[in-house]
Design a protein around this motif. Structure first.
Motif, PDB file in Angstrom:
ATOM      1  N   ASP A   1      61.251  47.292  91.418  1.00  0.00           N
ATOM      2  CA  ASP A   1      60.718  46.189  90.624  1.00  0.00           C
ATOM      3  C   ASP A   1      59.437  45.628  91.224  1.00  0.00           C
ATOM      4  OD1 ASP A   1      62.732  46.409  88.779  1.00  0.00           O
ATOM      5  OD2 ASP A   1      63.933  44.764  89.564  1.00  0.00           O
ATOM      6  N   PHE A   2      59.351  45.555  92.547  1.00  0.00           N
ATOM      7  CA  PHE A   2      58.102  45.122  93.192  1.00  0.00           C
ATOM      8  C   PHE A   2      56.960  46.055  92.805  1.00  0.00           C
ATOM      9  CE2 PHE A   2      60.164  42.148  96.131  1.00  0.00           C
ATOM     10  CZ  PHE A   2      59.144  41.237  96.368  1.00  0.00           C
ATOM     11  N   ARG A   3      57.205  47.334  92.928  1.00  0.00           N
ATOM     12  CA  ARG A   3      56.142  48.318  92.659  1.00  0.00           C
ATOM     13  C   ARG A   3      55.734  48.326  91.191  1.00  0.00           C
ATOM     14  NH1 ARG A   3      58.735  52.852  96.711  1.00  0.00           N
ATOM     15  NH2 ARG A   3      57.700  52.069  98.605  1.00  0.00           N
ATOM     16  N   ALA A   4      56.686  47.974  90.324  1.00  0.00           N
ATOM     17  CA  ALA A   4      56.390  47.939  88.892  1.00  0.00           C
ATOM     18  C   ALA A   4      55.753  46.622  88.455  1.00  0.00           C
ATOM     19  CB  ALA A   4      57.673  48.175  88.102  1.00  0.00           C
ATOM     20  N   GLY A   5      55.625  45.666  89.394  1.00  0.00           N
ATOM     21  CA  GLY A   5      55.061  44.364  89.044  1.00  0.00           C
ATOM     22  C   GLY A   5      55.986  43.528  88.185  1.00  0.00           C
ATOM     23  N   ALA A   6      57.294  43.713  88.367  1.00  0.00           N
ATOM     24  CA  ALA A   6      58.269  43.025  87.511  1.00  0.00           C
ATOM     25  C   ALA A   6      58.430  41.555  87.847  1.00  0.00           C
ATOM     26  CB  ALA A   6      59.626  43.730  87.614  1.00  0.00           C
ATOM     27  N   PHE A   7      58.149  41.168  89.089  1.00  0.00           N
ATOM     28  CA  PHE A   7      58.386  39.790  89.515  1.00  0.00           C
ATOM     29  C   PHE A   7      57.128  38.937  89.368  1.00  0.00           C
ATOM     30  CE2 PHE A   7      61.424  42.156  92.348  1.00  0.00           C
ATOM     31  CZ  PHE A   7      62.580  41.707  91.722  1.00  0.00           C
ATOM     32  N   ASP A   8      57.355  37.664  89.077  1.00  0.00           N
ATOM     33  CA  ASP A   8      56.277  36.676  89.079  1.00  0.00           C
ATOM     34  C   ASP A   8      56.298  35.823  90.344  1.00  0.00           C
ATOM     35  OD1 ASP A   8      55.327  37.210  86.341  1.00  0.00           O
ATOM     36  OD2 ASP A   8      57.283  36.401  85.756  1.00  0.00           O
ATOM     37  N   GLY A   9      57.493  35.650  90.920  1.00  0.00           N
ATOM     38  CA  GLY A   9      57.605  34.775  92.087  1.00  0.00           C
ATOM     39  C   GLY A   9      58.823  35.088  92.913  1.00  0.00           C
TER      40      GLY A   9
ATOM     41  N   ASN B   1      53.176  45.018 100.757  1.00  0.00           N
ATOM     42  CA  ASN B   1      52.316  43.859 100.996  1.00  0.00           C
ATOM     43  C   ASN B   1      51.372  43.584  99.837  1.00  0.00           C
ATOM     44  OD1 ASN B   1      53.335  44.824 103.600  1.00  0.00           O
ATOM     45  ND2 ASN B   1      52.096  43.184 104.477  1.00  0.00           N
ATOM     46  N   ALA B   2      50.787  44.641  99.286  1.00  0.00           N
ATOM     47  CA  ALA B   2      49.852  44.447  98.178  1.00  0.00           C
ATOM     48  C   ALA B   2      50.568  43.867  96.965  1.00  0.00           C
ATOM     49  CB  ALA B   2      49.182  45.769  97.829  1.00  0.00           C
ATOM     50  N   ALA B   3      51.760  44.365  96.687  1.00  0.00           N
ATOM     51  CA  ALA B   3      52.523  43.845  95.552  1.00  0.00           C
ATOM     52  C   ALA B   3      52.911  42.386  95.780  1.00  0.00           C
ATOM     53  CB  ALA B   3      53.772  44.700  95.333  1.00  0.00           C
ATOM     54  N   ALA B   4      53.315  42.061  97.012  1.00  0.00           N
ATOM     55  CA  ALA B   4      53.717  40.682  97.328  1.00  0.00           C
ATOM     56  C   ALA B   4      52.540  39.723  97.228  1.00  0.00           C
ATOM     57  CB  ALA B   4      54.319  40.624  98.721  1.00  0.00           C
ATOM     58  N   SER B   5      51.341  40.197  97.524  1.00  0.00           N
ATOM     59  CA  SER B   5      50.166  39.312  97.499  1.00  0.00           C
ATOM     60  C   SER B   5      49.848  38.810  96.099  1.00  0.00           C
ATOM     61  CB  SER B   5      48.948  40.046  98.072  1.00  0.00           C
ATOM     62  OG  SER B   5      48.512  41.075  97.187  1.00  0.00           O
ATOM     63  N   ARG B   6      50.391  39.451  95.086  1.00  0.00           N
ATOM     64  CA  ARG B   6      50.140  39.032  93.701  1.00  0.00           C
ATOM     65  C   ARG B   6      51.154  38.010  93.200  1.00  0.00           C
ATOM     66  NH1 ARG B   6      48.901  44.696  93.538  1.00  0.00           N
ATOM     67  NH2 ARG B   6      51.033  45.244  92.889  1.00  0.00           N
ATOM     68  N   LEU B   7      52.165  37.717  94.010  1.00  0.00           N
ATOM     69  CA  LEU B   7      53.244  36.835  93.584  1.00  0.00           C
ATOM     70  C   LEU B   7      53.079  35.422  94.128  1.00  0.00           C
ATOM     71  CD1 LEU B   7      56.298  39.214  94.160  1.00  0.00           C
ATOM     72  CD2 LEU B   7      54.812  39.025  92.163  1.00  0.00           C
ATOM     73  N   THR B   8      53.769  34.479  93.495  1.00  0.00           N
ATOM     74  CA  THR B   8      53.859  33.113  94.006  1.00  0.00           C
ATOM     75  C   THR B   8      55.148  33.010  94.820  1.00  0.00           C
ATOM     76  OG1 THR B   8      52.700  32.231  92.078  1.00  0.00           O
ATOM     77  CG2 THR B   8      53.956  30.666  93.414  1.00  0.00           C
ATOM     78  N   HIS B   9      55.015  32.542  96.063  1.00  0.00           N
ATOM     79  CA  HIS B   9      56.174  32.403  96.946  1.00  0.00           C
ATOM     80  C   HIS B   9      56.527  30.918  97.051  1.00  0.00           C
ATOM     81  CE1 HIS B   9      54.591  36.366  97.950  1.00  0.00           C
ATOM     82  NE2 HIS B   9      55.801  36.650  98.407  1.00  0.00           N
ATOM     83  N   PHE B  10      57.616  30.537  96.410  1.00  0.00           N
ATOM     84  CA  PHE B  10      58.027  29.137  96.363  1.00  0.00           C
ATOM     85  C   PHE B  10      58.823  28.819  97.629  1.00  0.00           C
ATOM     86  CE2 PHE B  10      57.630  30.605  91.972  1.00  0.00           C
ATOM     87  CZ  PHE B  10      56.713  29.679  91.483  1.00  0.00           C
TER      88      PHE B  10
END
Length: 244
Positions: A164-172, A194-203
């Motif tokens: 799901d990370f690699r597919a860009g499924a998560f927003d946060g 890391n690249a995939a995580a950098s696109r997400l919002t970490h609450f």
């Protein structure tokens, strides 16, 4: 938003934050990064003036082993509103809540309890985010740290979560403790995400949680105004408006 919730599995009790996020219209994928293992039961309470609980897991641990009736009448100092509410559900009659951190709870205890009245028993984890025993020793308090549970870190992310990370499924990603954030950062790096995580919002529940993400480089990591679940829901609601 599609959110990755990283909290430990709460067993038969549905996680209140998970429920709140779904009620707000979010899609939630739960991937616990820590496993909680209960270790002991309630210690003897002779001469004890009160209990300290800095996580709901401390209450779950003693509930699993059976809570003696005498404990329900003792003052119970809960780290925050969520832990306090759970203590009341279990039957504790005199619950004093802190704002959400161990350091702040120490201040509450200083203002309410008296050292000469007896020992305070901290129903604690094997690893402490804040050492209440030492923090209160200078004020004359005898705090007995009684370990009732331990947490073990996940060794890897589940394959579906990696996919799901690699597919860009998560927003946060929702991170509720410094140790969880540290484990998350390590597993993300190990999986090459890391690249995939950098696109997400970490609450993040607190600044201490956000600081553990520095190993990932530059990530968006907004912090709740106060360190408890209701403020996390409010933080996510504010940020979610950007996705609508």
């Amino acid at each position: 938003m599609h959110l990755l919730l990283t909290r430990p599995d709460s067993g038969s009790e549905r996680d209140a934050l998970h429920i709140g996020l779904e009620a707000a219209g979010h899609r939630v994928t739960s991937t616990p990064l820590l496993t909680v293992k209960f270790k002991d039961v309630m210690p003897p309470l002779d001469g004890v003036q009160g209990l300290i609980v800095t996580s709901r897991n401390g209450l779950r641990a003693v509930a699993a082993g059976g809570i003696p009736e005498a404990a329900f009448g003792l003052p119970l100092f809960a780290v925050g509103p969520g832990t306090g509410a759970f203590a009341r559900e279990l039957g504790f009659r005199h619950v004093i809540e802190g704002p959400g951190t161990g350091r702040e709870l120490a201040g509450v205890i200083r203002g309410v309890a008296a050292p000469q009245t007896g020992a305070l028993v901290h129903l604690a984890a094997e690893r402490l985010a804040f050492d209440l025993k030492n923090a209160l020793a200078a004020d004359g308090f005898d705090v007995v740290t009684h370990v009732v549970y331990a947490t073990e870190a996940a060794s890897s992310l589940p394959p579906k979560t990696v996919q799901d990370f690699r597919a860009g499924a998560f927003d946060g990603v929702v991170l509720m403790s410094p140790r969880t954030a540290r484990v998350y950062a390590h597993l993300i790096t190990e999986a090459g995400l890391n690249a995939a995580a950098s696109r997400l919002t970490h609450f993040c529940l607190s600044d201490a949680v956000a600081q553990e993400l520095q190993a990932l480089g530059s990530v968006n990591a907004p912090v709740a105004r106060l360190p408890h679940s209701q403020e996390m829901l409010a933080l996510i609601a504010r940020e979610a408006s950007d996705f609508s």
